[in-house]
Design an enzyme around this catalytic site. Structure first.
Site, PDB file in Angstrom:
ATOM      1  CG  ASN A 180      -1.457  11.107  -2.298  1.00  0.00           C
ATOM      2  OD1 ASN A 180      -1.976  12.317  -1.794  1.00  0.00           O
ATOM      3  ND2 ASN A 180      -0.878  11.161  -3.190  1.00  0.00           N
ATOM      4  CG  ASN A 210      -0.307  -0.050   2.489  1.00  0.00           C
ATOM      5  OD1 ASN A 210       0.675  -0.783   2.942  1.00  0.00           O
ATOM      6  ND2 ASN A 210      -0.992   0.710   3.529  1.00  0.00           N
ATOM      7  CB  VAL A 211       1.731   3.757  -2.099  1.00  0.00           C
ATOM      8  CG1 VAL A 211       2.451   4.858  -2.329  1.00  0.00           C
ATOM      9  CG2 VAL A 211       2.815   2.754  -2.625  1.00  0.00           C
ATOM     10  CD  GLU A 238      -5.451  -5.871  -1.210  1.00  0.00           C
ATOM     11  OE1 GLU A 238      -6.025  -6.479  -0.314  1.00  0.00           O
ATOM     12  OE2 GLU A 238      -4.853  -4.969  -1.347  1.00  0.00           O
ATOM     13  CB  CYS A 290     -10.866  -2.391  -0.003  1.00  0.00           C
ATOM     14  SG  CYS A 290     -10.074  -1.932  -1.662  1.00  0.00           S
TER      15      CYS A 290
END
Length: 144
Positions: A48, A45-46, A58, A90
């Protein structure tokens, strides 16, 4: 799925998790997938500062798979989160997985120590799903 494949996916998902960029939630997630032809791809995950613009682990693994070319059929995808509750994909990621799934696509979830918390097929997470075969586009059929 054999133990060696599970071990490989666990190692790759945990390694990706350790590289996650999550300065806001501090919830690191890694993912690794294996295609039907045996290629392994991972993502993390990245986040912001504009929260909706982050990328799930994913989605990163799927993007790496597509960018590499070759098979676009996910045999198994593993997600590595944290804690005793499974870090299930999700809704958006379930649909992204569905795009490249087969009827046998397996979803595995482990915690930060690699302990398995969830294992089932994609249909259990996304029953009665909508996919490429629902459109008359000529795309490969890959029902989940």
């Amino acid at each position: 799925m054999d133990e060696k494949t599970v071990a490989t996916l666990t190692q790759k998902a945990l390694a990706a998790r350790s590289n996650a960029y999550a300065p806001y939630s501090r919830f690191l997630v890694g993912a690794a997938l294996i295609t039907e032809d045996g290629q392994v791809f991972s993502g993390c995950n990245v986040e912001n500062a504009a929260y909706p613009e982050g990328v799930c682990a994913e989605a990163g693994a799927i993007s790496a798979m597509v960018a590499a070319g070759g098979s676009r059929k996910i045999a198994t995808i593993m997600v590595a989160g944290k804690g005793p509750a499974p870090c299930l994909p999700c809704g958006g990621c379930r649909q992204k997985i569905r795009e490249f799934a087969t009827q046998r696509t397996c979803v595995l979830v482990v915690d930060e120590n690699g302990t398995e918390l969830f294992k089932d097929d994609l249909h259990a997470l996304l029953p009665h799903s909508f996919g490429p075969e629902n459109l008359e586009t000529g795309a490969d059929e890959n029902p989940a």
